[in-house]
Every structure is written in structure tokens, then in C-alpha cells.
Design an enzyme around this catalytic site. Sequence first.
Site, PDB file in Angstrom:
ATOM      1  N   LYS A 181      11.244   5.626   3.376  1.00  0.00           N
ATOM      2  CA  LYS A 181       9.804   5.411   3.609  1.00  0.00           C
ATOM      3  C   LYS A 181       9.470   3.942   3.373  1.00  0.00           C
ATOM      4  O   LYS A 181      10.038   3.310   2.487  1.00  0.00           O
ATOM      5  CB  LYS A 181       9.000   6.275   2.626  1.00  0.00           C
ATOM      6  CG  LYS A 181       7.522   5.987   2.637  1.00  0.00           C
ATOM      7  CD  LYS A 181       6.730   6.810   1.637  1.00  0.00           C
ATOM      8  CE  LYS A 181       5.276   6.330   1.650  1.00  0.00           C
ATOM      9  NZ  LYS A 181       4.386   7.089   0.785  1.00  0.00           N
ATOM     10  N   GLU A 223      -7.150   5.092  -6.136  1.00  0.00           N
ATOM     11  CA  GLU A 223      -5.841   5.427  -6.715  1.00  0.00           C
ATOM     12  C   GLU A 223      -5.601   4.811  -8.090  1.00  0.00           C
ATOM     13  O   GLU A 223      -5.472   3.588  -8.249  1.00  0.00           O
ATOM     14  CB  GLU A 223      -4.735   4.984  -5.746  1.00  0.00           C
ATOM     15  CG  GLU A 223      -3.376   5.475  -6.156  1.00  0.00           C
ATOM     16  CD  GLU A 223      -2.376   5.519  -5.007  1.00  0.00           C
ATOM     17  OE1 GLU A 223      -2.747   5.201  -3.855  1.00  0.00           O
ATOM     18  OE2 GLU A 223      -1.218   5.869  -5.279  1.00  0.00           O
ATOM     19  N   GLY A 279      -0.170  10.488   1.818  1.00  0.00           N
ATOM     20  CA  GLY A 279      -0.429  11.529   2.812  1.00  0.00           C
ATOM     21  C   GLY A 279      -1.930  11.510   3.056  1.00  0.00           C
ATOM     22  O   GLY A 279      -2.702  11.749   2.125  1.00  0.00           O
ATOM     23  N   SER A 280      -2.341  11.175   4.265  1.00  0.00           N
ATOM     24  CA  SER A 280      -3.769  10.939   4.533  1.00  0.00           C
ATOM     25  C   SER A 280      -4.220  11.451   5.894  1.00  0.00           C
ATOM     26  O   SER A 280      -3.411  11.567   6.824  1.00  0.00           O
ATOM     27  CB  SER A 280      -4.041   9.431   4.509  1.00  0.00           C
ATOM     28  OG  SER A 280      -3.516   8.829   3.373  1.00  0.00           O
ATOM     29  N   ALA A 336       3.996   4.823  -2.950  1.00  0.00           N
ATOM     30  CA  ALA A 336       2.705   5.013  -2.264  1.00  0.00           C
ATOM     31  C   ALA A 336       2.292   3.737  -1.542  1.00  0.00           C
ATOM     32  O   ALA A 336       1.603   3.782  -0.525  1.00  0.00           O
ATOM     33  CB  ALA A 336       1.619   5.418  -3.263  1.00  0.00           C
ATOM     34  N   GLY A 382      -3.002  -0.237   4.636  1.00  0.00           N
ATOM     35  CA  GLY A 382      -1.618   0.076   4.969  1.00  0.00           C
ATOM     36  C   GLY A 382      -1.437   1.572   5.136  1.00  0.00           C
ATOM     37  O   GLY A 382      -2.301   2.372   4.752  1.00  0.00           O
ATOM     38  N   GLU A 436      -4.923   5.465  11.197  1.00  0.00           N
ATOM     39  CA  GLU A 436      -5.066   5.670   9.747  1.00  0.00           C
ATOM     40  C   GLU A 436      -5.533   4.383   9.056  1.00  0.00           C
ATOM     41  O   GLU A 436      -6.429   4.407   8.215  1.00  0.00           O
ATOM     42  CB  GLU A 436      -3.735   6.144   9.154  1.00  0.00           C
ATOM     43  CG  GLU A 436      -3.841   6.407   7.666  1.00  0.00           C
ATOM     44  CD  GLU A 436      -2.591   7.036   7.079  1.00  0.00           C
ATOM     45  OE1 GLU A 436      -1.973   7.894   7.733  1.00  0.00           O
ATOM     46  OE2 GLU A 436      -2.226   6.648   5.955  1.00  0.00           O
ATOM     47  N   LYS A 496      -9.016   3.524   7.053  1.00  0.00           N
ATOM     48  CA  LYS A 496      -9.037   2.969   5.689  1.00  0.00           C
ATOM     49  C   LYS A 496      -9.909   1.710   5.613  1.00  0.00           C
ATOM     50  O   LYS A 496     -10.562   1.467   4.600  1.00  0.00           O
ATOM     51  CB  LYS A 496      -7.609   2.692   5.213  1.00  0.00           C
ATOM     52  CG  LYS A 496      -6.861   3.988   4.847  1.00  0.00           C
ATOM     53  CD  LYS A 496      -5.403   3.730   4.557  1.00  0.00           C
ATOM     54  CE  LYS A 496      -4.730   5.010   4.045  1.00  0.00           C
ATOM     55  NZ  LYS A 496      -3.268   4.897   4.002  1.00  0.00           N
TER      56      LYS A 496
HETATM   57  C1  ISJ Z   1      -1.755   1.462   1.409  1.00  0.00           C
HETATM   58  C2  ISJ Z   1      -2.878   2.161   1.349  1.00  0.00           C
HETATM   59  O1  ISJ Z   1      -2.987   3.427   0.885  1.00  0.00           O
HETATM   60  C3  ISJ Z   1      -1.871   4.111   0.330  1.00  0.00           C
HETATM   61  C4  ISJ Z   1      -1.165   4.879   1.364  1.00  0.00           C
HETATM   62  C5  ISJ Z   1      -1.481   6.197   1.620  1.00  0.00           C
HETATM   63  C6  ISJ Z   1      -0.807   6.939   2.752  1.00  0.00           C
HETATM   64  O2  ISJ Z   1       0.058   6.346   3.418  1.00  0.00           O
HETATM   65  O3  ISJ Z   1      -1.124   8.100   3.009  1.00  0.00           O
HETATM   66  C7  ISJ Z   1      -2.442   6.855   0.839  1.00  0.00           C
HETATM   67  C8  ISJ Z   1      -2.993   6.257  -0.242  1.00  0.00           C
HETATM   68  C9  ISJ Z   1      -2.447   4.980  -0.758  1.00  0.00           C
HETATM   69  O4  ISJ Z   1      -1.442   5.236  -1.675  1.00  0.00           O
HETATM   70  C10 ISJ Z   1      -4.181   1.568   1.755  1.00  0.00           C
HETATM   71  O5  ISJ Z   1      -5.225   2.200   1.579  1.00  0.00           O
HETATM   72  O6  ISJ Z   1      -4.174   0.433   2.260  1.00  0.00           O
END
Ligand code: ISJ
Length: 399
Positions: free
Chosen positions: A140, A194, A211-212, A301, A359, A374, A378
Site C-alpha cells: 500500500k 485522525e 478506507g473512505s 494510513a 491524499g 476521493e 477530502k
Molecule cells: C491522506 C489523507 O487521509 C488518510 C487516508 C485515508 C484513506 O486513504 O482512506 C483515510 C484517512 C486518512 O488516514 C488525507 O485526508 O489527505
Amino acid sequence: MAVSIKNKEYQLLDKFNAGDNLLYFPSKCILGKGEAVSLSAEEQSGLSFSERIHTLFRKAEVLGKDEPIIIGALPFNKGNRGMLIVPESVEQQVDMDSKQAGYTASSLSIKNIQSIPFAADYEKAVEKIVSSIQNGELEKAVLGRILQVAAKEELNIPQLIKQLIAENENKFNFALNISDGTERKKTLIGASPELLISKYGKTVVTNPLAGSRPRKADPLEDRQMENELRHSKKDLHEHQFVVHSIEEALRPFCKSLYVPKKPSVISTNTMWHLSTKIVGELKDSSTQSIQLAECLHPTPAICGTPADTAYKKIEMLEPFERDYFTGLIGWSNRNGDGEWAITIRCAEIENNLISLFAGAGIVEDSVPQEETAETAAKFRTMLSALGIKNIEEEGHKQC
Ligand SMILES: C=C(O[C@@H]1C=C(C(=O)O)C=C[C@H]1O)C(=O)O
């Protein structure tokens, strides 16, 4: 000495001026004014995060500072300089009302907006990571991008942080002065969902998210997103990397550690996330919060698995220096109690220029366009507080 206030009617936030340092966390609000002691880039060079905190407390002691509190931001790259200070004065509030922070955002006039890299190039980089994963190089990696916004006027930081707090209740809100002793006034601002680590006495808590799905305006569609995430094999798999690595890193410090078997789903104003709240009891209560944060950072993460390979991929494929993005922001007192959150859903602001960061975690079955979507979702945490509502389409056309 830190002054503590407990009064919901009173908003410590109202005392915030541009250039101050503010942490508005779910547990408390800390407002630091002025700078009693800080660490220059040279003083930080070659020191671990823990050594930097230790050095700063020693400097504060020499000055006879009573009950010093350190506030700061530490970078993604552990070798880079951070911003760590003991403010001249600190006020804290534990019983806040974020709704009262509300200031109605007016729409920001924009001169120009650009994604770095362009969305198409971001997607090519995602493809490269997916191929590397398929080749067995790594499992990952988290790939970020920047949305650079040039506004027509200079931003009002106190108004912006109020709006951000009102829209992001119970999140780790922050506005930190990262000017670095130069004339250029720079602010790191954001609303992170977070928690990397909190430590009070013997109790430690960490709450990784990975996971989003984006939130939707239509309630039915929104629930659908939540459900999809809860059962998504790809996202549960991605989440597991994070939980596993955090558990391994924390266990040696803990007498007991409670790790839920299954993640729950939490929401922000723009995203759904898989979340696991891990609670532990330390073997030794003198363990410093920053020591634990340093041990956990960078978690999968925000970096990847294995961390060193993911780190190299990120360096190779992201056409910018992350600096504070995906580092940590937080505080520590002399006993080592403290809270450190991950620097995400954030922006760096200098006059009328705003760089927003986001990210996404890339795993074997990631789809490039979905990762662009995604990261776009964000960005909306900061965009919404800035009063920029419809940039997504506009941004996609221009990026
Ligand atoms: C890197 C980010 O978020 C991170 C990545 C996530 C994911 O890939 O699902 C979720 C929450 C965070 O740990 C960001 O918000 O920029």
C-alpha cells in the site's frame, strides 16, 4: 503558567489573532500567544522528535518557565524541521461550544485554481503504484496532491478558523503560525479527523482511519456510501494494514491494549471513514506522548506498507514536498501527557495563496479515477470553510 477556563458562554477562540497558535481539539482548546522559547532549524537538525521536545523543555526550564506547554507541528519527513514553541502565554478551555464559533463564510473570489499534479498525471502515478503492488514491491502507498488556490484578496485567518471549527465539531482543528522567523506570514490550518496518539497518565488512545467514501447531499445516497464502505473488501483490507502496524508498534509500551475486531464507520462533514479506536494502558506512565507518536509515525494510513518502500514511491511520484502535510500537530506538557493528531484536511496559507492537501491510500485494486474523486472530496473540508462550494467540476475542468 497555563490558565484554564471552564465556561461554555465564554469563547477562548474569540481571542485568537492571526499569528497566534491555536489547537481546538475535542478534549480542549489551547491558545498560545507570543513565543517564549522555540527551536531553530539548526537546533532541530539531526534530532528525533522526542529529542526536540526534550531540548525545548530544557530551554524553557533555563528561562524559569512555570508549567511549560509545547505546541507545534512536526513534518512528514522525520529529518525536516518542524515548528515547536513554548508560547509566552497559554490559555486553555475544556468546555467549548463549537457551534458558537460559527461565522457565515462569504464566498471567496478566486483568481486561479490548479491541481498539482494535474488530475490526469495523478492518475498515472496511481497506476504506477498499482503496478508496483501487483509486482510485489509493496502492499500500500498513500499518494497526495495539492490544490493551489489564488484568491483575489488576503485571507482572514481568525474568520476562517471559526468557520472550520463550526463545520467540524469534535475534530482536531488547528491554526498554527509556521512563518519560520521570516517576514512571510504562513499559517498551517485544518480540521483533522485522525488522532495519532493521546496520552493522559497511563492511558493511551489512538484512532486510525483508512478506507473512505465521499459524503453525498442526498441522505439515501449518503447512507448507501456508508454501507458500501462498511462491507468493502478493498477498504477493510486497506484498513487492516494500519491497525496491524499500530498494534505492533504500541504493544511493547503497554500492559494491556484493546483492539476492536472490526472497524466502525465515522463521518466528517465530507467523508465516511473506517475507524478503529485502540485504547491501551502503559507499563510506565512516564512514557512521553511524543515518544509514542514518533514510534507510530508514519502510519500506513498516510504513508504505506512497508513504510520505507512506500516512502520512496511517494518521494518519486509526488511532484512536491509534503512538509507538514501528513505530519503531526499537537501539544505536550512536562509530564509527557499530550495529544498528537495527523495533519490532514489542511492547507498552508500565505497572504492570498492557499495550498490545500489531500491524499488517498492506494492498494492492489484501486481505480485511479476513484482516487482522484476521493482526494477531491477530502479537499472539500477546507474548500467549504473557505466558502468555495462548487469547485469540484470547475477544478476538474481546469486540472
Ligand atoms: C491522506 C489523507 O487521509 C488518510 C487516508 C485515508 C484513506 O486513504 O482512506 C483515510 C484517512 C486518512 O488516514 C488525507 O485526508 O489527505
